[in-house]
Each structure stands twice: as structure tokens, then as C-alpha cells.
Design an enzyme around this catalytic site. Structure first.
Site, PDB file in Angstrom:
ATOM      1  N   TYR A  66       0.864  -1.189   0.000  1.00 32.76           N
ATOM      2  CA  TYR A  66       0.000   0.000   0.000  1.00 32.76           C
ATOM      3  C   TYR A  66       0.898   1.235   0.000  1.00 32.76           C
ATOM      4  CZ  TYR A  66      -4.567   2.105   0.174  1.00 32.76           C
ATOM      5  OH  TYR A  66      -5.711   2.792  -0.166  1.00 32.76           O
ATOM      6  N   HIS A  71       7.516   5.234   1.245  1.00 28.77           N
ATOM      7  CA  HIS A  71       8.118   3.999   0.733  1.00 28.77           C
ATOM      8  C   HIS A  71       8.967   4.293  -0.511  1.00 28.77           C
ATOM      9  CE1 HIS A  71       4.281   2.202   2.538  1.00 28.77           C
ATOM     10  NE2 HIS A  71       5.223   1.562   3.184  1.00 28.77           N
ATOM     11  N   GLN A  95       3.705  -9.997  13.052  1.00 32.11           N
ATOM     12  CA  GLN A  95       3.971  -8.760  13.788  1.00 32.11           C
ATOM     13  C   GLN A  95       2.693  -8.046  14.250  1.00 32.11           C
ATOM     14  OE1 GLN A  95       6.130  -7.015  10.347  1.00 32.11           O
ATOM     15  NE2 GLN A  95       5.120  -5.099  10.883  1.00 32.11           N
ATOM     16  N   GLY A 181      12.784   3.156   7.056  1.00 32.31           N
ATOM     17  CA  GLY A 181      12.442   4.547   7.332  1.00 32.31           C
ATOM     18  C   GLY A 181      12.616   4.903   8.804  1.00 32.31           C
ATOM     19  N   VAL A 210       9.053  10.973   5.384  1.00 26.43           N
ATOM     20  CA  VAL A 210       8.379  11.797   4.371  1.00 26.43           C
ATOM     21  C   VAL A 210       7.002  12.164   4.915  1.00 26.43           C
ATOM     22  CG1 VAL A 210       7.481  11.845   2.011  1.00 26.43           C
ATOM     23  CG2 VAL A 210       9.649  10.688   2.495  1.00 26.43           C
ATOM     24  N   MET A 218       3.643  10.311   6.500  1.00 26.77           N
ATOM     25  CA  MET A 218       2.908   9.388   5.616  1.00 26.77           C
ATOM     26  C   MET A 218       2.899   7.998   6.222  1.00 26.77           C
ATOM     27  SD  MET A 218       3.820  10.407   1.775  1.00 26.77           S
ATOM     28  CE  MET A 218       3.493  12.063   1.205  1.00 26.77           C
ATOM     29  N   ARG A 221      -1.514   3.464   7.223  1.00 26.37           N
ATOM     30  CA  ARG A 221      -2.643   3.493   8.161  1.00 26.37           C
ATOM     31  C   ARG A 221      -3.391   4.824   8.132  1.00 26.37           C
ATOM     32  NH1 ARG A 221       0.834  -0.094  11.462  1.00 26.37           N
ATOM     33  NH2 ARG A 221      -0.338  -2.039  11.702  1.00 26.37           N
TER      34      ARG A 221
HETATM   35  P1  AMP Z   1       5.581  -0.424   6.197  1.00 25.01           P
HETATM   36  O1  AMP Z   1       5.050  -0.784   4.850  1.00 25.01           O
HETATM   37  O2  AMP Z   1       4.704   0.521   6.946  1.00 25.01           O
HETATM   38  O3  AMP Z   1       6.022  -1.620   6.998  1.00 25.01           O
HETATM   39  O4  AMP Z   1       6.900   0.410   5.923  1.00 25.01           O
HETATM   40  C1  AMP Z   1       7.935  -0.105   5.130  1.00 25.01           C
HETATM   41  C2  AMP Z   1       9.141   0.786   5.269  1.00 25.01           C
HETATM   42  O5  AMP Z   1       8.805   2.120   4.861  1.00 25.01           O
HETATM   43  C3  AMP Z   1       9.643   0.900   6.730  1.00 25.01           C
HETATM   44  O6  AMP Z   1      11.047   0.897   6.732  1.00 25.01           O
HETATM   45  C4  AMP Z   1       9.087   2.216   7.163  1.00 25.01           C
HETATM   46  O7  AMP Z   1       9.824   2.834   8.190  1.00 25.01           O
HETATM   47  C5  AMP Z   1       9.170   3.032   5.878  1.00 25.01           C
HETATM   48  N1  AMP Z   1       8.232   4.156   5.919  1.00 25.01           N
HETATM   49  C6  AMP Z   1       6.917   4.121   6.212  1.00 25.01           C
HETATM   50  N2  AMP Z   1       6.396   5.361   6.205  1.00 25.01           N
HETATM   51  C7  AMP Z   1       7.418   6.197   5.899  1.00 25.01           C
HETATM   52  C8  AMP Z   1       7.521   7.615   5.727  1.00 25.01           C
HETATM   53  N3  AMP Z   1       6.481   8.421   5.902  1.00 25.01           N
HETATM   54  N4  AMP Z   1       8.724   8.131   5.406  1.00 25.01           N
HETATM   55  C9  AMP Z   1       9.799   7.323   5.242  1.00 25.01           C
HETATM   56  N5  AMP Z   1       9.765   5.983   5.384  1.00 25.01           N
HETATM   57  C10 AMP Z   1       8.596   5.425   5.703  1.00 25.01           C
END
Ligand code: AMP
Length: 322
Positions: A66, A71, A95, A181, A210, A218, A221
Site C-alpha cells: 500500500y 516507501h 507482527q 524509514g 516523508v 505518511m 494506516r
Molecule cells: P511499512 O510498509 O509501513 O512496513 O513500511 C515499510 C518501510 O517504509 C519501513 O522501513 C518504514 O519505516 C518506511 N516508511 C513508512 N512510512 C514512511 C515515511 N512516511 N517516510 C519514510 N519511510 C517510511
């Protein structure tokens, strides 16, 4: 003269087809190289064996899909750092706690693939849960101290699930570099700790958060939020900024810095604070005072949606770590 002639020939050669101008535009939007999708561990290993035999550097960006600009910023960094970019799309059931949002976590693989294709990603690893956790699966990775507080306290098995899936992804893909991130700050600390403790041959890179134009970090969720909740959620970053401004004006006391964020968050009645903490950015231990650098971590619930964010606190002019 020659150009004109070519133009005429093209016109003659394609009667009834779209004008050349339109075709050129759509062709430039979609890069010709499709993203390779791999769903099986075995196939992924085979593909990477071939890649490595050509001595190409592999960079992994693990995600739950998503995808948003946060990302994609990791993906762009991956392209800058390596020659083969692997993005994993996997909503990792391990998780999520029993009463969490696993079932309703947003998913749109087709949209994700379109975005990744535009970014020139080489391969997307998108296994299903049975592929990652086949029958009789029973091996988990526990990182102890840095998972104890904050999100670890509110979500007891969360980091065990994260550490396990990331270890498994590292084992399958064996990336030279993996990018995460800073938005999930505790997660980044956990993965760095784990990579060091297990002597993994991977460089863990953290990338800045970001944000939306109004400052909200961002997050996949954010899609859960109603317009009113979305508006209230902007207070999170405003609280973090206020604490940073207080630090910049000379306040070093961690309790005072946390309190200014807490006061602002409390003004929004739909926000319920889980934690606001000032801590050491490497060990995540709470600190009483910011001497050189710290991180302010926040988690709140907005209705049923849990949001996290953080900001670095650095004392201007102070050199090195605290
Ligand atoms: P997730 O899909 O939420 O598990 O996130 C995948 C990766 O994207 C993780 O390393 C997060 O920390 C990173 N991530 C999610 N949101 C952001 C954001 N707003 N800015 C930078 N990295 C992000």
C-alpha cells in the site's frame, strides 16, 4: 528537410493509428522494463544466485505494501545505492497482535506494482503467509532490550514478528544493503541491533520521514482516518515541532520537552496518548536531559488507528554524541 520527410512517411505508414504525439507521451510514462514478481522463496533464491554471479549489488526495501511517497523515497535511495533493487511486499501476520488490524490492513498490489514499475524496480518479492511461515514453523528472533519499551510495551509480540520476518528476508535475499524509514524509529534501532548482534553482512540504512504537506507522517494506516481524525492527527507533528522549538530556545530538560508535546496532544479529544518519550537515539534509554542529541518518540491512538512519529532533538553547536 529530412525531418519533414520523415514526418510525412510516418503519417503515411500508420493510417488510422493514434497521432505520434499521444503515443510518445504514454510511452514515456511507463518504462518498458516490467517488474519481475516472485512469490516463492525458492525462485527468489535462484534469481538472486544468478544476480550475484554477475557481482551485482543487491539492495532490499522491505514493506507491507500500500505504497506511498515515504516507501518510494526508500526505493529511490535503493536505486541510487545498488544495481539490483528488490522490494518486498508482505503483510507479515506475525507482527500483528490478536486484536490488531491484520485483516483490514490496506492492500492494493496492482497499484503497488504500477508505482514500483515507474521507479524502475527490478524485482518484487510478494510471498503469501504460508510461503513465509509454512506448517510447523517455530523459529523466531527476539531482540531483548531495545524492544522493551514504547511500541514494544504496547504491542508485546510486534518486534518479535518484525525481527523474525526481516531476518528471514535477509536470509532469502542476502542483500548488501537494506533500507528502512526513520518514521518507525524503534524498528530501525531494533534492526540495526539485530544485524550487529547476529553479525549479518548487511548495511542497514535509515531514511528521513516523508510527510504530507501539513506535516503528518505518511503511513499506510492514514487511510483509516476520517476527515476529522485526519485533521486532528496533524497535531502529532505540531507537538514534535513545538518540543524541538523549545529545545532550540535553550530548554534541555526532557520532562519539559515531552510536556509541551503532551499538552498540545491533549487539546484534541479524539487523540489518546500511548507514549511521549525523550530517549537516546541508539540505545532508546530514556534520558533526563538532552546534552547533545536525543529523539522524541510519540505514539497516539486516533479512534481505532494507532499512529507513531518522532523528531530528532539536537543541541546546536554540541559536537558528537551525548
Ligand atoms: P511499512 O510498509 O509501513 O512496513 O513500511 C515499510 C518501510 O517504509 C519501513 O522501513 C518504514 O519505516 C518506511 N516508511 C513508512 N512510512 C514512511 C515515511 N512516511 N517516510 C519514510 N519511510 C517510511
Amino acid at each position: 528537410m529530412v525531418a519533414k520527410k520523415r514526418g510525412n512517411q510516418a503519417k503515411k505508414a500508420s493510417p488510422g493509428k493514434k497521432p505520434a504525439k499521444t503515443r510518445k507521451k504514454s510511452a514515456s510514462k511507463v518504462p518498458s522494463r516490467p517488474v519481475k514478481q516472485i512469490r516463492k522463496v525458492r525462485e527468489m533464491k535462484k534469481y538472486l544466485k544468478e544476480v550475484r554471479s554477475r557481482r551485482r549489488k543487491v539492495v532490499l526495501v522491505p514493506t507491507m505494501g500500500y505504497l506511498h511517497e515515504g516507501h518510494l523515497s526508500l526505493v529511490r535511495e535503493a536505486r541510487r545505492l545498488g544495481s539490483v533493487v528488490v522490494v518486498s511486499l508482505f503483510v507479515n501476520p506475525v507482527q500483528f497482535g490478536p486484536n490488531e488490524d491484520l485483516d483490514r490492513y490496506p492492500r492494493d498490489i496492482r497499484r503497488d506494482l504500477r508505482k514500483l514499475r515507474r521507479e524502475g524496480v527490478d524485482v518484487v518479492f510478494c510471498p503469501d503467509a504460508a510461503e513465509m511461515y509454512p506448517e510447523r514453523y517455530q523459529t523466531y528472533v527476539d531482540v531483548t532490550e531495545v524492544t522493551r519499551d514504547y511500541c514494544g510495551a504496547s504491542r508485546p509480540s510486534h518486534f518479535r514478528g518484525v525481527a523474525t520476518v526481516v531476518t528471514k528476508l535477509f536470509t532469502i535475499i542476502q542483500p548488501d544493503v537494506a533500507i528502512f524509514g526513520e518514521k518507525d524509529f524503534q524498528q530501525l534501532v531494533v534492526i540495526r541491533r539485530m544485524a550487529q548482534d547476529l553479525a549479518l553482512d548487511v548495511l542497514v540504512v535509515g531514511m528521513p520521514t516523508v510527510r504530507e504537506e501539513d506535516g503528518l507522517a505518511m503511513s499506510s494506516r492514514n487511510a483509516y482516518l476520517s476527515p476529522a481524525q485526519r485533521q486532528q492527527a496533524t497535531t502529532i507533528y505540531r507537538g514534535l515541532r513545538k518540543a524541538k522549538q523549545l529545545l532550540d530556545s535553550g530548554e534541555r530538560d526532557a520532562a519539559e520537552l515531552a510536556a509541551i508535546a503532551v499538552d498540545l496532544l491533549r487539546e484534541e479529544h479524539d487523540l489518546v496518548i500511548d507514549y511521549v518519550a525523550v530517549c537516546d537515539p541508539e540505545t532508546l534509554e530514556r534520558i533526563p536531559e538532552v546534552e547533545k542529541e536525543a529523539v522524541l518518540l510519540v505514539a497516539v491512538k486516533v479512534g481505532d488507528t494507532r499512529l507513531i512519529d518522532n523528531i530528532r532533538l539536537e543541541v546546536k553547536g554540541a559536537r558528537g554524541r551525548r
